[in-house]
Design an enzyme around this catalytic site. Structure first.
Site, PDB file in Angstrom:
ATOM      1  N   PHE A   6      -1.516  -2.779   8.025  1.00 45.96           N
ATOM      2  CA  PHE A   6      -2.297  -3.571   8.972  1.00 45.96           C
ATOM      3  C   PHE A   6      -1.793  -5.012   9.057  1.00 45.96           C
ATOM      4  O   PHE A   6      -1.882  -5.654  10.107  1.00 45.96           O
ATOM      5  CB  PHE A   6      -3.774  -3.552   8.529  1.00 45.96           C
TER       6      PHE A   6
ATOM      7  N   ALA B  63       3.699   2.904   4.901  1.00 47.95           N
ATOM      8  CA  ALA B  63       3.335   4.319   4.774  1.00 47.95           C
ATOM      9  C   ALA B  63       1.829   4.445   4.951  1.00 47.95           C
ATOM     10  O   ALA B  63       1.061   3.966   4.116  1.00 47.95           O
ATOM     11  CB  ALA B  63       3.755   4.858   3.408  1.00 47.95           C
ATOM     12  N   VAL B  64       1.440   5.038   6.063  1.00 50.04           N
ATOM     13  CA  VAL B  64       0.020   5.283   6.320  1.00 50.04           C
ATOM     14  C   VAL B  64      -0.190   6.791   6.167  1.00 50.04           C
ATOM     15  O   VAL B  64       0.411   7.590   6.885  1.00 50.04           O
ATOM     16  CB  VAL B  64      -0.392   4.787   7.719  1.00 50.04           C
TER      17      VAL B  64
ATOM     18  N   HIS C 219     -10.016   5.550   8.404  1.00 48.88           N
ATOM     19  CA  HIS C 219      -9.181   4.359   8.268  1.00 48.88           C
ATOM     20  C   HIS C 219      -7.753   4.607   8.770  1.00 48.88           C
ATOM     21  O   HIS C 219      -7.152   3.729   9.363  1.00 48.88           O
ATOM     22  CB  HIS C 219      -9.137   3.992   6.781  1.00 48.88           C
TER      23      HIS C 219
ATOM     24  N   PHE D 274       0.861  -1.186   0.000  1.00 48.63           N
ATOM     25  CA  PHE D 274       0.000   0.000   0.000  1.00 48.63           C
ATOM     26  C   PHE D 274       0.902   1.242   0.000  1.00 48.63           C
ATOM     27  O   PHE D 274       1.848   1.333   0.786  1.00 48.63           O
ATOM     28  CB  PHE D 274      -0.869  -0.004   1.267  1.00 48.63           C
TER      29      PHE D 274
HETATM   30  N1  INI Z   1      -2.583   0.548   4.411  1.00 46.72           N
HETATM   31  C1  INI Z   1      -1.426   1.232   4.433  1.00 46.72           C
HETATM   32  O1  INI Z   1      -0.352   0.612   4.495  1.00 46.72           O
HETATM   33  N2  INI Z   1      -1.433   2.586   4.389  1.00 46.72           N
HETATM   34  C2  INI Z   1      -2.601   3.303   4.336  1.00 46.72           C
HETATM   35  O2  INI Z   1      -2.532   4.556   4.260  1.00 46.72           O
HETATM   36  C3  INI Z   1      -3.832   2.617   4.328  1.00 46.72           C
HETATM   37  N3  INI Z   1      -5.073   3.334   4.293  1.00 46.72           N
HETATM   38  O3  INI Z   1      -5.057   4.566   4.444  1.00 46.72           O
HETATM   39  O4  INI Z   1      -6.131   2.756   4.073  1.00 46.72           O
HETATM   40  C4  INI Z   1      -3.795   1.186   4.356  1.00 46.72           C
HETATM   41  N4  INI Z   1      -4.921   0.465   4.341  1.00 46.72           N
HETATM   42  C5  INI Z   1      -4.955  -0.963   4.068  1.00 46.72           C
HETATM   43  C6  INI Z   1      -4.716  -1.809   5.306  1.00 46.72           C
HETATM   44  O5  INI Z   1      -3.379  -1.722   5.739  1.00 46.72           O
HETATM   45  C7  INI Z   1      -5.035  -3.276   5.046  1.00 46.72           C
HETATM   46  O6  INI Z   1      -4.203  -3.774   4.033  1.00 46.72           O
HETATM   47  C8  INI Z   1      -6.490  -3.537   4.644  1.00 46.72           C
HETATM   48  O7  INI Z   1      -7.394  -2.905   5.530  1.00 46.72           O
HETATM   49  C9  INI Z   1      -6.802  -5.065   4.645  1.00 46.72           C
HETATM   50  O8  INI Z   1      -6.616  -5.630   5.937  1.00 46.72           O
END
Ligand code: INI
Length: 154
Positions: free
Chosen positions: A58, A81-82, A89, A23
């Site tokens: 996550f 990177a979030v 979320h 992501f």
């Molecule tokens: N995952 C990230 O690594 N960064 C983000 O910014 C992000 N946002 O913003 O949604 C993100 N979401 C996905 C999450 O990590 C999971 O892969 C998903 O929810 C499935 O479990």
């Protein structure tokens, strides 16, 4: 006489796992690149590194735990990177990643390094992954090596 204990940022024969999320990979690829360069600079051989890609931040803690439970791994480095964007979320993912990674270190008694950017904007994420400036992937590599050496001394 006070005993002072510190870990050196130099590696010999230690093995590192890296868990990196796909992501926002336009940022996480930069984190990985800087992390690998720094590991090499500090003496880590490519054969001593295992890189695992996961879908998002996550998912990092579970895979980090699996890696750290292996005898053949001395520490795990977590890169992600979030980026806040518009949704709620952000908070959920950022918290799950940071608390999960902290737990991995305590459960496995091995370093689990938090190299996950949590930023308001994409620009801030770029700024924290600059080859010539601030670089969270590079910092994470150095922290991992220091912690492995430190724990050996305690
Ligand atoms: N995952 C990230 O690594 N960064 C983000 O910014 C992000 N946002 O913003 O949604 C993100 N979401 C996905 C999450 O990590 C999971 O892969 C998903 O929810 C499935 O479990």
């Amino acid at each position: 006489m006070i005993k002072i204990i510190e870990g050196q940022v130099k590696s010999k024969g230690k093995r590192y796992g890296i868990v990196v999320s796909r992501f926002n990979d336009f940022i996480t690829k930069r984190l990985l690149d800087g992390c690998l360069k720094e590991l090499r600079r500090c003496g880590v051989k490519d054969s001593e590194v295992t890189v695992v890609w996961v879908p998002g931040a996550f998912e990092i803690p579970l895979v980090a735990r699996q890696l750290n439970e292996k005898k053949s791994i001395d520490a795990v480095i977590c890169l992600g990177a979030v980026i806040r964007g518009e949704t709620f979320h952000f908070d959920l993912v950022a918290r799950a990643a940071s608390e999960g990674i902290a737990q991995v270190a305590l459960l496995t008694k091995k370093p689990a390094i938090f190299g996950v950017l949590t930023t308001e904007t994409i620009e801030q994420a770029y700024k924290r992954s600059e080859e010539k400036g601030d670089h969270k992937g590079r910092d994470a590599a150095r922290t991992a090596i220091e912690m492995v050496n430190l724990l050996r001394k305690i």
